[in-house]
Design a protein around this motif. Sequence first.
Motif, PDB file in Angstrom:
ATOM      1  N   SER A 145      65.513  26.679  87.472  1.00 35.03           N
ATOM      2  CA  SER A 145      64.947  27.026  86.289  1.00 35.03           C
ATOM      3  C   SER A 145      65.333  25.910  85.275  1.00 35.03           C
ATOM      4  CB  SER A 145      65.108  28.048  85.849  1.00 35.03           C
ATOM      5  OG  SER A 145      66.338  28.503  85.013  1.00 35.03           O
ATOM      6  N   GLN A 146      67.350  26.176  85.504  1.00 28.73           N
ATOM      7  CA  GLN A 146      67.729  25.393  84.526  1.00 28.73           C
ATOM      8  C   GLN A 146      67.683  23.209  84.622  1.00 28.73           C
ATOM      9  OE1 GLN A 146      72.118  25.907  84.404  1.00 28.73           O
ATOM     10  NE2 GLN A 146      71.309  27.089  86.432  1.00 28.73           N
ATOM     11  N   TYR A 191      76.034  29.304  92.497  1.00 33.98           N
ATOM     12  CA  TYR A 191      77.047  29.668  93.608  1.00 33.98           C
ATOM     13  C   TYR A 191      75.915  29.445  95.476  1.00 33.98           C
ATOM     14  CZ  TYR A 191      74.512  33.352  95.728  1.00 33.98           C
ATOM     15  OH  TYR A 191      73.493  34.471  96.389  1.00 33.98           O
ATOM     16  N   TYR A 234      70.608  29.656  93.704  1.00 33.92           N
ATOM     17  CA  TYR A 234      71.818  29.280  92.963  1.00 33.92           C
ATOM     18  C   TYR A 234      72.368  28.551  92.618  1.00 33.92           C
ATOM     19  CZ  TYR A 234      68.404  33.541  90.827  1.00 33.92           C
ATOM     20  OH  TYR A 234      67.929  34.322  90.693  1.00 33.92           O
ATOM     21  N   THR A 294      81.303  24.333  86.896  1.00 32.08           N
ATOM     22  CA  THR A 294      81.224  25.407  86.025  1.00 32.08           C
ATOM     23  C   THR A 294      80.177  25.237  84.736  1.00 32.08           C
ATOM     24  OG1 THR A 294      83.588  24.197  85.024  1.00 32.08           O
ATOM     25  CG2 THR A 294      83.318  26.182  86.118  1.00 32.08           C
ATOM     26  N   SER A 295      79.695  24.083  85.155  1.00 33.29           N
ATOM     27  CA  SER A 295      79.141  23.582  84.517  1.00 33.29           C
ATOM     28  C   SER A 295      77.267  24.006  84.280  1.00 33.29           C
ATOM     29  CB  SER A 295      78.851  21.983  84.080  1.00 33.29           C
ATOM     30  OG  SER A 295      80.483  21.795  83.890  1.00 33.29           O
ATOM     31  N   LEU A 296      77.473  25.053  85.469  1.00 29.65           N
ATOM     32  CA  LEU A 296      75.805  25.286  85.862  1.00 29.65           C
ATOM     33  C   LEU A 296      75.995  26.985  85.669  1.00 29.65           C
ATOM     34  CD1 LEU A 296      74.708  22.583  88.385  1.00 29.65           C
ATOM     35  CD2 LEU A 296      73.622  23.396  85.989  1.00 29.65           C
ATOM     36  N   ASN A 297      74.473  27.284  85.345  1.00 26.87           N
ATOM     37  CA  ASN A 297      75.247  28.647  84.422  1.00 26.87           C
ATOM     38  C   ASN A 297      74.644  29.497  86.177  1.00 26.87           C
ATOM     39  OD1 ASN A 297      74.176  31.571  83.513  1.00 26.87           O
ATOM     40  ND2 ASN A 297      73.245  30.478  81.748  1.00 26.87           N
ATOM     41  N   PRO A 298      75.626  30.263  86.115  1.00 25.47           N
ATOM     42  CA  PRO A 298      75.748  31.077  87.423  1.00 25.47           C
ATOM     43  C   PRO A 298      74.165  32.219  87.825  1.00 25.47           C
ATOM     44  CG  PRO A 298      77.497  31.735  86.067  1.00 25.47           C
ATOM     45  CD  PRO A 298      77.026  30.884  85.226  1.00 25.47           C
ATOM     46  N   LEU A 299      73.508  32.865  86.770  1.00 23.84           N
ATOM     47  CA  LEU A 299      72.549  33.246  86.977  1.00 23.84           C
ATOM     48  C   LEU A 299      70.914  33.713  86.950  1.00 23.84           C
ATOM     49  CD1 LEU A 299      73.823  36.651  84.951  1.00 23.84           C
ATOM     50  CD2 LEU A 299      73.839  36.271  86.514  1.00 23.84           C
ATOM     51  N   LEU A 300      71.215  32.217  86.155  1.00 23.89           N
ATOM     52  CA  LEU A 300      69.853  31.217  86.425  1.00 23.89           C
ATOM     53  C   LEU A 300      69.720  29.866  87.837  1.00 23.89           C
ATOM     54  CD1 LEU A 300      69.977  29.884  82.968  1.00 23.89           C
ATOM     55  CD2 LEU A 300      68.654  32.681  83.979  1.00 23.89           C
TER      56      LEU A 300
END
Lengths: 308, 327
Positions: free
Chosen positions: B112-113, B154, B152, B102-108
């Motif tokens: 990029s992160q 996921y 990504y 849950t600690s990484l942004n699912p849409l990026l």
Amino acid sequence: MRSLIKHIVKRFAYSLFTIFLIATITFFLMNLVPGGPFLSEKNLSPQITEVMNDKYGLNEPVIIQYKNYMIKLAQGDLGVSIINKGRDINDIIYEKFLISAKVGFITIVLAITIGIAMGVVAAISKGKLVDRLLTIFSTLGMAVPNFVIATALLIIFGVKLRILPTYGLSSSAHFILPVLTLAFYPMAYIARLLRTTMLDVLDQDYIRTARSKGLSEFQVLVKHGLRNAITPIITYLGPMIAYILTGSFVVEKIFSIPGLGGEFIGSINGRDYPMIMGTTIFLATIMVSMNFIVDILYKVIDPRIELN
Amino acid sequence: MNSCILDIRDLEISFFTQAGEIKAVNNISLQLKDGEVLGIVGESGSGKSVASYSIMGLIAEPGKIVNGNIRFNNHTIETMGKKELQKIRGKEVSIVFQDPNTSLNPLLSIGSQLIEVIIRHTNKTKKEAKERAVELLGLVGMNEVDKRLKQYPYEFSGGMLQRVMIAIALACEPKLLIADEATTALDATIQAQILELLLQIKKKNSMSIIMITHDFSVIANICEKVAVMYAGRIIEYGKTEDILYNPKHQYTMGLLKATPNINSHIHEKLVPIKGSPVDLLNPPLGCPFAPRCEKCMKICLRSMPKNKVISDDHYTACWLLEKKLWS
Ligand SMILES: Nc1ncnc2c1ncn2[C@@H]1O[C@H](COP(=O)(O)OP(=O)(O)OP(=O)(O)O)[C@@H](O)[C@H]1O
Ligand code: SF4
Ligand SMILES: [Mg+2]
């Protein structure tokens, strides 16, 4: 990428089929409604009615009428209006839609930008005065019907202060009141939805991660927050945009805008079958197209959505 | 020479919830030297995460630092403003969060992160930042890095995400790395590789590390010091060998008995600690461990034991060690 193209093709076929279904249903419903363009108030003699019915093919068996109509429809021809002295329905819709869509487009841009800004501000100032004021505003915006808003704006700016025109669309100032009226509901709706999704997103672990990386507040809120918060509301935007683009009968009536909304009601009152059919199919097409676009957009924005 | 990178004094952190004040961190003091590796152990809810987040100024509503101060690398964290904190987060101190899923942004994308933190804190161009990102993912043992960068979250397993998080945390060569159960999702081989990598970087950059873990083998492998937390307090602190082989607090002993013995060949029976953790809404007057302690005495229920120094760098808070009581 290939699965995306496959998906687009599939959705496109599906959209076409939906429009076909709507056209069919409207056609047969129309034939069930009692009355006709040459009956009722107009007191035409039976002979004239007969001649007119013949001319517009209304004496043929329903199934033949249906066949003829669908063949023309497939070529993009919506037929001629009965009441409007035989004008092409395509022309009428084009002309009227341009007017409604102009007002609608400005409304949408306004509603989306301000709605989003309001939603974000409310979420980040949760529980504070600003948030409460915005909540009151959006509750009102959604609860008060637009003819009330229109009347209020008309009285304040048009009659009392006399600073804004209220009739027609002859200058850019003429757009202000109808656009404001139309924007209230979608703006309030977007603000409210976004506040909820944004609050949910701001609680997520990845927002804390973004902060832990030393990103600016703007990067955290917009790049990491807003992006995630907007995705779930895109679904609602499609129908809303279609609805606004095609013009509101009430608002067009109040501000004397010669748009599609008013035209549609006029054709219903006049029992102008081809015109009703044409407008219905056109509205359905706009609606279906918006849903199509939103569906594709959704897939592009959210990589997790499975394409099968 | 061995100056302090981190100096925490009398830190108290509470969450002001509707049910009342939750004292998540209760009066802890802690020093960490340059290049030192500290382990923090303790059962769930003992305040390990909250205490370590506070070092980055990451305590969010309804949490608040009620008392104490945190000096990190010549900054006074508890009085720093948002803008100042942004400058050190991810650069001088970074963190690997507990839950990789849950600690990484699912849409990026992963890339990029990873790149955004490099761009934020260095003068690197986008291209140079990308090269650095490739290098970092390689360091944490990822294959087909170029492809991975475009993917990504996921598309990754928990262990992979954990390695991405570690790469992000190491990106700007921090002075202090906080690893909150950062190796739990890794299998044994990868875990050993990652720990080895951390030790290498620590040596190269004299990076300090705080390892929050439930795993005493991780402690034994890389930690020099260990802090044992219970109910928001550090109830015992010492060199790793002191804590592992000469524990003085009843809770530490219990904790060790509840873990498979990593060094002995004798298969001792695991004895879980009986009872449940302290209710932090109504912390007891005396020793927080008293309700679960087999050696509990009357005085333990009445008042809180003070820290008792056992030897250099080894102290604990338990009435059993107060000589006064016996003499
Ligand atoms: N946002 C919050 N609101 C209320 N209480 C909180 C919040 N965050 C943490 N706490 C409380 O603070 C205490 C310490 O939590 P913390 O996450 O530091 O435990 P931990 O030692 O890291 O446990 P774990 O091993 O499960 O990660 C817990 O009792 C928890 O309920
Ligand atoms: S102080 Fe008393 S209750 Fe607490 S650990 Fe020591 S003996 Fe047990
Ligand atoms: Mg934790």
